[in-house]
Design a protein around this motif. Structure first.
Motif, mmCIF file in Angstrom:
data_model
loop_
_atom_site.group_PDB
_atom_site.id
_atom_site.type_symbol
_atom_site.label_atom_id
_atom_site.label_comp_id
_atom_site.label_asym_id
_atom_site.label_seq_id
_atom_site.Cartn_x
_atom_site.Cartn_y
_atom_site.Cartn_z
ATOM 1 N N GLU A 1 0.843 -1.194 0.000
ATOM 2 C CA GLU A 1 0.000 0.000 0.000
ATOM 3 C C GLU A 1 0.880 1.247 0.000
ATOM 4 N N SER A 2 0.352 2.327 -0.558
ATOM 5 C CA SER A 2 1.045 3.610 -0.477
ATOM 6 C C SER A 2 0.939 4.164 0.940
ATOM 7 N N GLU A 3 1.646 5.238 1.196
ATOM 8 C CA GLU A 3 1.673 5.816 2.542
ATOM 9 C C GLU A 3 0.287 6.244 3.010
ATOM 10 N N ASN A 4 -0.557 6.696 2.086
ATOM 11 C CA ASN A 4 -1.898 7.141 2.498
ATOM 12 C C ASN A 4 -2.953 6.050 2.360
ATOM 13 N N GLY A 5 -2.535 4.856 1.932
ATOM 14 C CA GLY A 5 -3.458 3.739 1.840
ATOM 15 C C GLY A 5 -4.402 3.781 0.660
ATOM 16 N N GLN A 6 -4.249 4.755 -0.241
ATOM 17 C CA GLN A 6 -5.176 4.901 -1.365
ATOM 18 C C GLN A 6 -4.687 4.233 -2.647
ATOM 19 N N TYR A 7 -3.429 3.838 -2.665
ATOM 20 C CA TYR A 7 -2.844 3.262 -3.870
ATOM 21 C C TYR A 7 -2.200 1.919 -3.545
ATOM 22 N N ILE A 8 -2.107 1.064 -4.567
ATOM 23 C CA ILE A 8 -1.302 -0.143 -4.491
ATOM 24 C C ILE A 8 -0.126 0.034 -5.438
ATOM 25 N N ILE A 9 1.064 -0.306 -4.951
ATOM 26 C CA ILE A 9 2.289 -0.187 -5.717
ATOM 27 C C ILE A 9 2.889 -1.581 -5.859
ATOM 28 N N GLY A 10 3.200 -1.991 -7.079
ATOM 29 C CA GLY A 10 3.772 -3.313 -7.282
ATOM 30 C C GLY A 10 3.971 -3.625 -8.744
ATOM 31 N N LYS A 11 4.472 -4.794 -9.017
ATOM 32 C CA LYS A 11 4.678 -5.228 -10.396
ATOM 33 C C LYS A 11 3.389 -5.828 -10.946
ATOM 34 N N ALA A 12 3.380 -6.053 -12.251
ATOM 35 C CA ALA A 12 2.334 -6.849 -12.907
ATOM 36 C C ALA A 12 0.927 -6.278 -12.753
#
Length: 351
Positions: free
Chosen positions: A160-171
């Motif tokens: 999760e991003s720092e604010n919990g609004q995004y997902i960061i990752g591959k694929a």
């Protein structure tokens, strides 16, 4: 399972074109409808023998990656890209090599020194790059079980991003689409539809030329086809003159890609559905690439459209998606299907 948790799990699975088994197995375990997998590794969910009107929702299983092309005498591994890659996102990155002999994964680093050891403005060509496992010779690599043709993927863990609004990752291309497909299928598992059969289709080898959808389209023969895919966000500094595909502004109703033109009646119906449900949406156009829509649309010419979810830094080690865009895409598809079901039921009642 919540969409966020499912997306993180799917992002962390490895599955390039032709090696999608883990992703297909995960979806088969999490989607309750009847499941069938063909020999091409496409997965189908729902009743393919139905006599009801078929609404097919497609998402591709595979991610961009690489496979082992050559192991030199010093143990350095040269690789073949599968799908589109930019050389400037690759140097110094950690990768996972999955040895098909023993199913073990081994970590290495992509490295090269440009001529003269001066980078300048040049982007190193991928064919000059190699993977360094930290071994001394070819024999050590072979003893690990690694051989030509083994799958290579980014060594990344989704978060999760720092604010919990995004997902960061591959694929995230296209595990975002797989996650949305699973949510839609789970929603309709507990809701009876008398006029429509919702069929989920998870296709193989999209990144290698939309191959799986060419096999799947005749098996599904959808009367209406919705393809879920992602598109590179243009809302970051200097990404584009005009900001498009803005993360957080909803799914894109895609009117055009290099393989397919949207059915405009379907586009208008989705727009109207979004507005009635007060869901955010944006128009989109893919000027630089194609999707499974081309194969599906050309099978029988049935109404077909792409719903695109904006993703920053696509085809890299760390892509980023807004969770509300994913959730709003699920809602848009579900609202549209329920609206169409009501319309067909009313039409049937008047006969």
């Amino acid at each position: 399972m919540k969409l966020k948790e499912r997306l993180i799990q799917l992002s962390n699975l490895d599955g390039i074109a032709g090696r999608e088994e883990m992703v297909g197995e995960h979806l088969a375990a999490s989607i309750p409808q009847k499941h069938f997998q063909d020999e091409f590794k496409n997965s189908y969910f729902g009743d393919l023998e139905t006599e009801k009107k078929r609404l097919a929702v497609y998402a591709h299983l595979d991610e961009v990656g690489f496979f082992v092309r050559e192991i030199d005498p010093d143990g350095f591994i040269y690789f073949q890209p599968i799908g589109g890659w930019w050389g400037h996102v690759m140097l110094g990155q950690s990768v996972r090599i999955t040895a098909r002999k023993n199913n073990h994964s081994y970590r290495g680093i992509i490295g090269t020194l440009p001529e003269g050891s001066v980078m300048g403005e040049a982007v190193v060509s991928i064919d000059k790059m190699y993977i360094d496992l930290g071994v001394d010779n070819q024999e050590e690599v072979v003893k690990l079980g690694i051989q030509v043709g083994d799958m290579i993927t980014p060594d990344t863990q989704a978060r999760e991003s720092e604010n919990g609004q995004y997902i960061i990752g591959k694929a995230l291309d296209n595990r975002v689409g797989c996650s949305i497909l699973a949510e839609v299928m789970n929603y309709f598992y507990t809701r009876s539809l008398s006029q429509l059969e919702v069929i989920g289709v998870a296709t193989a080898q999209e990144e290698a030329g939309t191959r799986g959808s060419k096999v799947a389209a005749p098996k599904v023969n959808g009367d209406i086809n919705i393809i879920i895919d992602v598109a590179n966000g243009k809302d970051t500094p200097k990404a584009a003159v005009r900001k498009t595909r803005v993360l957080g502004s909803g799914p894109g109703i895609c009117l055009y890609d290099k393989t397919a033109l949207a059915n405009m009646e379907l586009a208008d119906a989705l727009q109207e559905t979004a507005e009635q449900a007060q869901l955010p949406w944006q128009f989109d156009q893919f000027t630089g690439g194609g999707t499974d829509a081309g194969s599906v649309q050309l099978y029988a010419g049935k109404p077909t459209i792409v719903l695109s979810i904006p993703v920053r830094y696509c085809h890299s080690w760390n892509s980023m998606v807004n969770l509300t865009d994913c959730q709003n895409t699920v809602q848009l598809i579900c609202h549209y299907i329920e609206r169409l079901e009501r319309k067909l039921r009313e039409s049937d009642d008047t006969l």
